[in-house]
Every structure is written in structure tokens, then in C-alpha cells.
Design a protein around this motif. Structure first.
Motif, PDB file in Angstrom:
ATOM      1  N   GLU A 227       0.802  -1.299   0.089  1.00 19.77           N
ATOM      2  CA  GLU A 227      -0.036  -0.216   0.220  1.00 19.77           C
ATOM      3  C   GLU A 227       0.801   1.246   0.004  1.00 19.77           C
ATOM      4  N   LYS A 231       1.276   3.990  -3.236  1.00 18.91           N
ATOM      5  CA  LYS A 231       1.071   5.592  -2.598  1.00 18.91           C
ATOM      6  C   LYS A 231       1.962   6.211  -3.219  1.00 18.91           C
ATOM      7  N   LYS A 232       3.539   5.761  -3.184  1.00 16.25           N
ATOM      8  CA  LYS A 232       4.469   6.755  -3.560  1.00 16.25           C
ATOM      9  C   LYS A 232       4.572   6.541  -5.120  1.00 16.25           C
ATOM     10  N   ASN A 234       2.143   6.300  -7.131  1.00 13.36           N
ATOM     11  CA  ASN A 234       0.729   7.319  -7.427  1.00 13.36           C
ATOM     12  C   ASN A 234       1.128   8.786  -7.273  1.00 13.36           C
ATOM     13  N   ALA A 235       1.678   9.009  -6.214  1.00 16.49           N
ATOM     14  CA  ALA A 235       1.816  10.260  -5.771  1.00 16.49           C
ATOM     15  C   ALA A 235       2.821  11.309  -6.379  1.00 16.49           C
ATOM     16  N   ALA A 243      -0.329  16.075   1.287  1.00 10.65           N
ATOM     17  CA  ALA A 243      -0.665  14.954   2.364  1.00 10.65           C
ATOM     18  C   ALA A 243      -0.006  15.345   3.624  1.00 10.65           C
ATOM     19  N   GLN A 258     -11.803   6.078   0.761  1.00  9.64           N
ATOM     20  CA  GLN A 258     -10.776   5.230  -0.188  1.00  9.64           C
ATOM     21  C   GLN A 258     -11.207   3.852   0.123  1.00  9.64           C
ATOM     22  N   GLN A 264      -8.611   6.652  -5.017  1.00  6.57           N
ATOM     23  CA  GLN A 264      -7.976   7.478  -4.470  1.00  6.57           C
ATOM     24  C   GLN A 264      -9.226   8.719  -4.120  1.00  6.57           C
TER      25      GLN A 264
END
Length: 295
Positions: A227, A231-232, A234-235, A243, A258, A264
């Protein structure tokens, strides 16, 4: 009990949903049923029997089939299979392991009971029997759901009601079919858990999904680690910075949303943004919100 089940089955398969369909089929196979639309036990040539076209299970344990074949060589087939008449020969309803093992054992005939189920009932019986016996892997289950929705025009809610699952479970299973084929195979081989693949589905494209999946397997990453990696990936830098300054009171709300929508979600300046990937994903979110137009 058998007569009660028989009466319900005679009215249509939908009348026994929510009951244990496995026990109803077993009653027929054991000769305890008095269904007017089934024959007594007869011997049928194994060469006349075609596979159930709606069988959702594709992965059969060869070792167990060989063990069953050896038992059949010594003792025969105790429980008859269920078949329906086809234009030529018969179609299997239930008992594929017994049929495969009988062929392997060299049997020319197999005990069978002929039943009169239509195609819709065949599809539902095949799926429900396997689900109740927990014989399906996650991809087989998802594929069976998709086929029932496509062939019988069920909504996710209708399907969930018929198989005794939540709509959220059905929606989450169907999302597995968006995974690349290679990642689906990782699920089948149990190298990735459902938690891992739910995280992977938040990625933007198949190449990213495949790359992160391989990394998760090779490094034996936990679900939380995957997870965080997703997240890394995607962001972008701006989102990472945002964030860090997120309102601590809104964070739990964002995380719950979410989890519900499996995509997201951003909450800022008195607005909520839900990300989707194409029309089918948008329809999935609208169905969760109960905002799809009725046909």
C-alpha cells in the motif's frame, strides 16, 4: 426435509437460494429426492458426456484426481454424477472430478442421474456449488460473477442477493479482472493475497501493477508495505507535500472513503474528489453510491 427441498426445486432454483444447495444436490445423487424432473440412477457411457460449459472451476488438482481414480478402480463410483440431455449425448451438471477420475481409471460407463435444468440454472448451480465447497480460486470466482452478470443481465446487487454475498464483495471480486493476466496468475498461485491486489488496483496502468506485484513477491512485502509503495508510485511531489499538511480531522474520513470506493479520494476546501479510471470504473462508483439510472 428432502420433500421440502424437492418442492422448492420444482418451483425453480431461485426458491432454494439462501439454503444449502449442496445438500439439495446431494439428496438427488443419493436417491433421497423425489423430483419429478429427475431420473433414477442409470449407467451412461463416459464418451457421451460433455463438460459443463458453465463450470467456473478451471484448476483441478492432478494428484487428487489420480488418487480418486485409484479408489474408483478398486471400489467403483459410489455417488452418481448429475447430467442433462443435450442435442447429442449429455452435458455434465455436477461431478466433474468423478468423471475425470473415471476416465483416468479406464471406466467405460459411469452412474448418472438425468435432471432437467435450463442454462440459467446450470450456471447458478455450478457457481453456487463451487462457492459453498470453497473450490474456486479468487480469479475463477470473479470470472463466474462476470459471466452471470453478462449472460443473465444481473446487477451486482441482484447477483449478490442470489449467491448470499454482499454487493461490496461482488464488486471487489469483479475488480480483480482488471488486473493484468500475469498478476491474475500470481493470485491463482497464491503468491499474492487479496489485500495485495486491492492495493495494486489503485495503480494507474498495467505495467505499474505488474512491476509492483513482482517486487512484492520477490521481497515478500506485507500488504501495508505494498500500500505504501503504491501510494509512492501514484503520488506526484505536489500531492506528497499536500498530504503532509492534510487536516488531521479529515484524514480518517478520507481513508474510510478510499476503502469504500477502492480508489483515491481527496478532501479539501469543502469539496470531495473521487478518482476513477474510465467509464466502467465510474459506473462501479456510481453503483456503490446508488446513482445509476434504472433501465
Amino acid at each position: 426435509m428432502a420433500k421440502k427441498n424437492d418442492a422448492r426445486l420444482g418451483q425453480g432454483l431461485s426458491e432454494i437460494f439462501g439454503m444449502n444447495i449442496d445438500s439439495v444436490l446431494e439428496d438427488i445423487q443419493q436417491g433421497k429426492s423425489e423430483l419429478s424432473n429427475s431420473s433414477g440412477k442409470i449407467e451412461i457411457s463416459v464418451d457421451e458426456i460433455k463438460a459443463n460449459p458453465y463450470q467456473p472451476r478451471k484448476d483441478f488438482d492432478d494428484d487428487k484426481i489420480h488418487e480418486l481414480a485409484e479408489s474408483i478402480r478398486q471400489h467403483g463410483v459410489f455417488t452418481p454424477i448429475l447430467v442433462k440431455k443435450a442435442v447429442k449425448g449429455y452435458e455434465l451438471v455436477t461431478g466433474e472430478r468423478r468423471l475425470r477420475a473415471s476416465r483416468l481409471a479406464g471406466l467405460e460407463t459411469i452412474p448418472a442421474i438425468i435432471v432437467e435444468f435450463d442454462d440459467q440454472q446450470m450456471m447458478e448451480i455450478a457457481l453456487l456449488e463451487n462457492i459453498q465447497r470453497e473450490d474456486l480460486n479468487a480469479i475463477e470466482e470473479a470470472t463466474a460473477y462476470e459471466k452471470l452478470i453478462r449472460k443473465l443481465s444481473y446487477t451486482q446487487e441482484e447477483l449478490a442477493s442470489r449467491i448470499g454475498k454482499s454487493r461490496e464483495h461482488v464488486a471487489n471480486m469483479l475488480r480483480l479482472l482488471k488486473l493484468p493476466k500475469k498478476v491474475q496468475q500470481f493470485v491463482i498461485e497464491k503468491e499474492l493475497s487479496m489485500g495485495h491486489v486491492r492495493a495494486l488496483l489503485a495503480l494507474k496502468d498495467e505495467k505499474q501493477m505488474e512491476a509492483v506485484a513482482k517486487k512484492a513477491i520477490h521481497e515478500k512485502l506485507s500488504v501495508r508495505a505494498v500500500e505504501a509503495l503504491v501510494k509512492k508510485v501514484n503520488a506526484p511531489a505536489a500531492e506528497v507535500k499536500e498530504a503532509k499538511t492534510e487536516d488531521v480531522n479529515l484524514r480518517p474520513v478520507r481513508l474510510r472513503l478510499q476503502d469504500k470506493f477502492q480508489t483515491q479520494v481527496h478532501i479539501d476546501e469543502k469539496q470531495i474528489s473521487i478518482r476513477y479510471r474510465g467509464v466502467s470504473d465510474l459506473n462501479r462508483i456510481l453503483e456503490i453510491l446508488d446513482c445509476l439510472e434504472e433501465e
